[in-house]
Design an enzyme around this catalytic site. Structure first.
Site: not given
Ligand SMILES: *Cc1c(COP(=O)(O)O)cnc(C)c1O
Length: 473
Positions: A190, A285, A313
């Site tokens: 994701y 990511d 995060k």
């Molecule tokens: C949470 C997450 C996102 C998206 O971040 P948001 O702040 O929810 O938009 C993208 N990549 C990874 C790996 C994530 O865990």
């Protein structure tokens, strides 16, 4: 050591930097400030969710599905969500007064514990000077310096407001820098909810069983190629059939958005080699893994430095933040240094910068990741042992503050393996744990998180609860 739970499920076989493998003696762990010593005992006698039910019913008329982010709605575990009143340390309380040990941590940011006193105090100080300037502030320099010195691949950084935004920005940058449009992403990974990434994405999309989303134009995902995670042959095939056309390979260096899935030994290395050979950029990511697997993220942990990195995060310490960064020559393409446009009204705002700075400061103290390794290892081993004892097929693993387990024999190397899990059993387990005062991510396909505020007592209670629930389901 921060790696696999031997014999069961995911074998990590990781080559990790050895300074992370030191274990911490319990006497040393008392150095962590634990804000709450609270008891969940006997609370469940009258476990009721009446107020939560009322609030959620009202919410459903006000917001789609009653929530502002899909997984929160508990669809994959049945029933309805608990509505939260407050959080502190490793615990949270719902509006009916029930108390929980929390392993979601607001989906990752709360790695030093919720509502940390020092973070709150620093925020209060910052707030006196205002909440947003829409102009440069010193705090941006401070957090940028911290991020740059921590994360091996990052020589320059751009702050944004969410992980989604970070991934959107980094994708545009990779395409701008290479002059190419195609990208490879992995099934079950994701990268936020931007159009080009909503192809075989994990997280809420996986939970809801949507292969992708209506409203995403075909043109937006046309250049997004996918491969199964941990399948280097599939990636090689894509490189061969798209020679000179691939701008980037983007991945979660440890997957958290289809459950916890670590890379096979050499997978990251092979990706680095392939991308280098083909003039393609490698993007980690690390929105989830950054500052969670180690202070320098997965790239430091595995010793593989990508070209570009996204963060989110943890670096916002509980406020909305994202970031992308990488080599200077690439980052200097970003406006206004270069021609690639990307902007944000609230980007780099003083509150988010403050919470990030305070959180990273705490994480930088000696022994933090060793402590996370210790308690997370105990937790996962305890749950797997309990599963074995009660005759359930279960596998799992962890690295420092991130863990997961699946109700399947395993091993789990990719999303298809993960989907073999008994999700109905997970739902029963989930509801049982909730009643026992343990709050897990409400989906089989999400990783779990520990924090510096989690105590031995929290872990032991969680294991005891798991044993009890597993013997009933
Ligand atoms: C949470 C997450 C996102 C998206 O971040 P948001 O702040 O929810 O938009 C993208 N990549 C990874 C790996 C994530 O865990």
């Amino acid at each position: 050591m921060a790696a696999s739970i031997s014999g069961i499920g995911i074998g990590l076989g990781l080559s990790c930097s050895s300074n992370l493998s030191k274990s911490l003696h319990s006497s040393q762990s008392s150095g962590f400030r634990v804000k709450m010593t609270v008891s969940v005992e006997d609370k469940k006698k009258n476990y009721t969710l009446q107020k939560s039910e009322e609030a959620f019913n009202a919410a459903k008329n006000l917001m789609p599905g009653g929530v502002n982010s899909p997984v929160r709605a508990f669809k994959s575990v049945g029933g309805q969500p608990i509505v939260i009143d407050s959080v502190k340390g490793s615990h949270m309380w719902d509006i009916d007064g029930n108390e929980y040990i929390d392993y979601v941590g607001s989906w990752g940011p709360a790695i030093i514990g919720h509502a940390d006193d020092e973070v709150l105090a620093a925020l209060a100080e910052t707030m006196k000077k205002g909440t947003s300037f829409g102009a440069p502030c010193l705090l941006e320099n401070v957090l940028a310096e911290m991020v740059i010195s921590a994360v091996p691949s990052i020589e320059m950084v751009r702050f944004v407001n969410s992980g989604t935004e970070a991934c959107m920005g980094v994708l545009r940058l990779a395409r701008a820098f290479t002059g190419r449009e195609k990208i490879i992403k992995f099934e079950g990974c994701y990268h936020g909810h931007a159009d080009p990434f909503l192809v075989k994405a994990g997280s809420g999309v996986a939970t809801l069983g949507l292969p992708d989303s209506p409203g995403v134009p075909r043109a937006a995902t046309f250049e997004t190629l996918t491969a199964p995670y941990n399948d280097i042959l599939a990636v090689e095939n894509l490189f061969n059939s798209n020679k000179g056309e691939l701008a980037a390979v983007i991945l979660e260096p440890v997957v958290g958005n289809s459950g916890f899935i670590p890379p096979k030994p050499d997978f990251l290395e092979a990706l680095q080699r392939l991308t280098k050979e083909n003039g393609t950029l490698l993007i980690f990511d690390e929105v989830m893994t950054g500052f969670r697997l180690s202070y320098g993220g997965a790239q430091e942990y595995f010793g593989i430095t990508p070209d570009l990195t996204t963060l989110g995060k943890i670096i916002g310490g509980g406020l909305p933040v994202g970031a992308y960064g990488g080599r200077r020559e690439i980052m200097e393409m970003v406006a206004p240094a270069g021609p690639m446009y990307q902007a944000g009204t609230l980007s780099g705002n003083p509150l988010a910068m403050t919470a990030g700075i305070q959180t990273l400061k705490r994480l930088k103290e000696p022994g933090t990741y060793e402590y996370l390794d210790k308690i997370t290892g105990q937790l996962v081993q305890g749950i797997l042992d309990a599963g074995k004892k009660t005759g359930h097929a279960i596998c799992g693993g962890y690295i420092n503050g991130m863990f997961g387990f699946f109700f399947t024999e395993g091993p789990v190397y990719n999303f298809d393996d993960a989907k073999k899990s008994d999700t109905a059993k997970f739902a029963r387990f989930y509801r049982g744990m909730l009643e026992e005062g343990v709050y897990l991510a409400p989906s089989q396909f999400e990783a779990g998180f520990t924090s510096l505020a989690h105590t031995q007592e929290d872990i032991q209670k969680t294991i005891a609860a798991a044993e009890k629930v597993l013997s009933k389901i």
